[in-house]
Write an enzyme that holds these catalytic residues in place. Structure first.
Site, short mmCIF file in Angstrom:
data_model
loop_
_atom_site.label_atom_id
_atom_site.label_comp_id
_atom_site.label_asym_id
_atom_site.label_seq_id
_atom_site.Cartn_x
_atom_site.Cartn_y
_atom_site.Cartn_z
N CYS A 83 0.79 -1.23 0.00
CA CYS A 83 0.00 0.00 0.00
C CYS A 83 0.82 1.28 0.00
O CYS A 83 0.34 2.33 -0.43
CB CYS A 83 -0.93 0.02 1.22
SG CYS A 83 -1.81 -1.51 1.54
N CYS A 86 1.41 3.91 -3.10
CA CYS A 86 0.39 4.89 -3.48
C CYS A 86 0.08 5.86 -2.36
O CYS A 86 -0.10 7.04 -2.59
CB CYS A 86 -0.90 4.18 -3.88
SG CYS A 86 -1.08 4.01 -5.65
N HIS A 87 -0.02 5.35 -1.15
CA HIS A 87 -0.51 6.17 -0.04
C HIS A 87 0.60 6.75 0.83
O HIS A 87 0.35 7.69 1.59
CB HIS A 87 -1.46 5.35 0.84
CG HIS A 87 -2.65 4.81 0.11
ND1 HIS A 87 -3.70 5.62 -0.26
CD2 HIS A 87 -2.94 3.57 -0.34
CE1 HIS A 87 -4.60 4.88 -0.90
NE2 HIS A 87 -4.17 3.64 -0.97
N MET A 124 -8.15 1.75 -6.84
CA MET A 124 -7.87 0.97 -5.64
C MET A 124 -8.11 -0.51 -5.92
O MET A 124 -9.20 -0.90 -6.35
CB MET A 124 -8.82 1.45 -4.53
CG MET A 124 -8.78 0.61 -3.28
SD MET A 124 -7.29 0.85 -2.30
CE MET A 124 -7.71 -0.16 -0.87
N HIS A 363 7.59 12.58 -11.39
CA HIS A 363 8.07 11.20 -11.44
C HIS A 363 9.22 11.08 -12.45
O HIS A 363 10.26 11.67 -12.25
CB HIS A 363 6.90 10.27 -11.79
CG HIS A 363 7.22 8.82 -11.62
ND1 HIS A 363 7.76 8.31 -10.46
CD2 HIS A 363 7.06 7.77 -12.47
CE1 HIS A 363 7.93 7.01 -10.60
NE2 HIS A 363 7.52 6.65 -11.81
N HIS A 405 3.64 8.12 -17.92
CA HIS A 405 4.78 7.41 -17.34
C HIS A 405 5.81 7.20 -18.44
O HIS A 405 5.86 6.17 -19.11
CB HIS A 405 4.33 6.06 -16.77
CG HIS A 405 5.38 5.40 -15.91
ND1 HIS A 405 6.51 4.82 -16.45
CD2 HIS A 405 5.48 5.25 -14.58
CE1 HIS A 405 7.24 4.31 -15.47
NE2 HIS A 405 6.64 4.56 -14.33
#
Length: 579
Positions: A83, A86-87, A124, A363, A405
């Site tokens: 997790c 992403c978080h 998600m 990124h 990306h």
């Protein structure tokens, strides 16, 4: 436990910091000696965090739902592995939404269990219905994210110097090349789950050496001279490899943090091979080192205010770094704050840093064909930031399709719009072509002049070469196996004709496994393009080489030592920023 993930989130594991709250129970556990990667899966296999979760300081306050220490420990491990990308470990949010206790406690356990079980259309994963988590684990995770996040340890100069090793001092290294390899056509191939790279002779297609590195190597960057390779793993371990040795191997090593993605070397005239820089996800900082020994010289923290809401962010991870060709600058992407730093390395004791506000969340990125303009993706903002490295300023933010990306992108001349830089994306099948010639194509400059439609979302890399008329687009994270195991190739001279599908994994003939096809990379001559067929750790992987002109299979490299190959970096093309 099986992990079935079809999105990028689990491969972008990253970490953050938080000031300990005054209340709550704090306990520390003994760190394990080694962080293992996940077992090979038949679906997308994300790398776990480089931070050992048992080394964190944990806070269990009375405000959160009741949990045992054992439950907290297991939930923390799951969160770090699945997790945090992403978080964020501190759950401040990045690609995923923030999950701080002030938010999660208002939602409540029942609501969070449903969300974790079924996922959402926004990306998600459906952890429960996919079978990745049991009902008991879903309940445990719903309670865990209502507690304060654990805090990873910092990593400073003392820790860096304790980890720093010069295996072969500069004065004991060769004074001339001691082998017969065509160094400029060597490929450095990431062996992701083996903690190694394979050095492969691009002429003979033979393995030169398997070199021990950090875990899940993210990139290889050659020095300006092309003699040295700087290899950085997700565990923030950097290995310096000397290609002049009879058998190229490690000559220095350092660990610059606990989680990392980026390394680069100085390229400006007069500073070739003088400095190296590495950016870390945890702690959020970058480090400047001596280029020939990796001795750490300067650490700079990146915590600070975001570009949009102007609020403090405790975990601004350092993403892409490139070296300017116009000034003695490193250009550093700070992901969560959305800032691009121009780090002038003329005087590293009195470091001069220019901050350019861009957009969150920065990124990957690369140069346009002139090597003047840095094109970088703010992926969650669906923007491409354009930085003029000569005038040292932001040119503009260009709208892009969902979640660009680019890797380093692809440069070519569009038959209608002139020079363009292209990026594929994770969130859609769109391939964005952005005009890059403000001199001769002013009306098209810094605009999305064309949107191509590829096979689907889940693309990580796009590539061409100045001598090629083909544009290759991978899709390794697409949930459809036919798409993830093949690539799309466009004719640059006839982009409207659509794409041809090359069945790369089928050509590899590997048998069972996910066989994700990832990262096209050209040889120095630009007449071959190499692909990794990334299989499970216990399964057979391969490299597939395609004749660029005919688009036909040329060679399959199979070797039991090629364990989970992913990224490939041709020495000449990477040294000279050719893509």
């Amino acid at each position: 436990m099986k992990i079935r993930i079809t999105r990028i989130r689990s491969s972008l594991i990253a970490l953050s910091a938080l000031t300990l709250v005054a209340s709550g129970t704090v306990f520390a556990e003994e760190p394990e000696t080694k962080t293992e990667g996940p077992k090979a899966e038949h679906t997308y296999e994300g790398a776990p965090s480089g931070v050992n979760p048992t080394a964190t300081r944990d806070i269990m306050g009375d405000a959160g739902p009741e949990m045992t220490k054992t439950e907290f420990k297991e939930a923390k491990k799951i969160f770090f592995e699945r997790c945090a990308g992403c978080h964020g470990v501190l759950r401040k949010g990045a690609t995923g939404k923030p999950l701080t206790p002030d938010i999660t406690r208002k939602k409540g356990t029942d609501y969070l269990k449903v969300f974790i079980t079924y996922g959402s259309p926004a990306g998600m994963p459906n952890w429960g219905t996919s079978g990745a988590l049991t009902e008991e684990q879903v309940d445990m995770m719903a309670r865990y994210i209502q507690h304060e996040p654990p805090v990873p340890p910092e990593w400073g100069m003392k820790e860096m110097k304790d980890s720093w090793t010069v295996i072969v001092p500069p004065e004991q290294r060769p004074t001339k090349k001691m082998n017969d390899y065509n160094i400029e056509n060597i490929f450095s191939v990431t062996l992701r789950d083996a903690g190694q790279i394979a050095l492969i002779d691009g002429d003979s297609k033979e393995i030169i050496n398997i070199v021990k590195t950090g875990y899940a190597v993210h990139i290889t960057r050659p020095s300006a001279s092309g003699r040295y390779l700087y290899v950085i793993g997700r565990d923030a371990r950097i290995n310096l490899i000397d290609l002049w040795m009879e058998k190229p191997d490690n000559v220095a090593e350092i660990k610059v943090g606990l989680e990392a993605r980026s390394v680069e070397t100085s390229k400006f005239e007069g500073y070739e091979d003088k400095y190296a820089i590495a950016g870390t996800y945890w702690p959020p900082q970058f480090t400047i080192m001596d280029g020939d020994t990796l001795e750490p010289k300067k650490i700079v923290n990146t915590r600070g205010m975001t570009v949009d809401t102007q609020e403090y962010h405790p975990e601004p991870r350092v993403a892409a770094i490139v070296a300017s060709h116009f000034h003695p600058d490193f250009i550093v992407n700070v992901k969560e704050t959305g800032k691009i730093l121009l780090v002038n390395y003329e005087d590293i004791k009195n470091l001069d840093i220019t901050t350019i506000p861009a957009a969150r969340f920065l990124h990957d990125g690369g140069w346009d064909s002139t090597h003047r303009y840095f094109m970088t993706a703010a992926n969650k903002s669906n923007k491409i930031a354009v930085v003029d490295s000569k005038d040292r300023k932001l040119v503009t933010l260009v709208d892009a399709e969902k979640i660009p990306h680019p890797g380093r992108g692809a440069n070519f001349v569009d038959p209608e719009f002139g020079p363009v830089w292209a990026t594929s994306g994770l969130g859609s099948d769109a391939i964005n072509l952005i005009g890059t010639d403000p001199e001769n194509h002013k009306d098209q400059a810094w605009k999305a002049v064309r949107i191509l439609k590829g096979q689907g979302g889940g693309s990580l890399f796009i590539k061409t070469h100045p001598k090629s008329r083909n544009l290759y687009v991978d899709t390794p994270l697409n949930p459809d196996a036919k798409i993830s195991q093949s690539v799309a190739v466009f004719n640059i001279d006839d982009l409207d004709a659509g794409f041809e599908v090359l069945p790369i994994a089928e050509w590899a003939d590997l048998g069972e496994g996910p066989k994700r096809v990832v990262q096209p990379e050209f040889n120095k001559a630009g007449d071959e393009v190499w692909f990794s067929v990334w299989n499970g750790k216990e399964q057979t992987s391969a490299l597939v080489i395609v004749d660029d002109k005919t688009r036909k299979l040329k060679k399959v490299i199979k070797d039991e030592r090629l364990i989970t190959p992913t990224g490939k970096f041709n020495v000449y093309n990477t040294t000279h920023d050719i893509y």
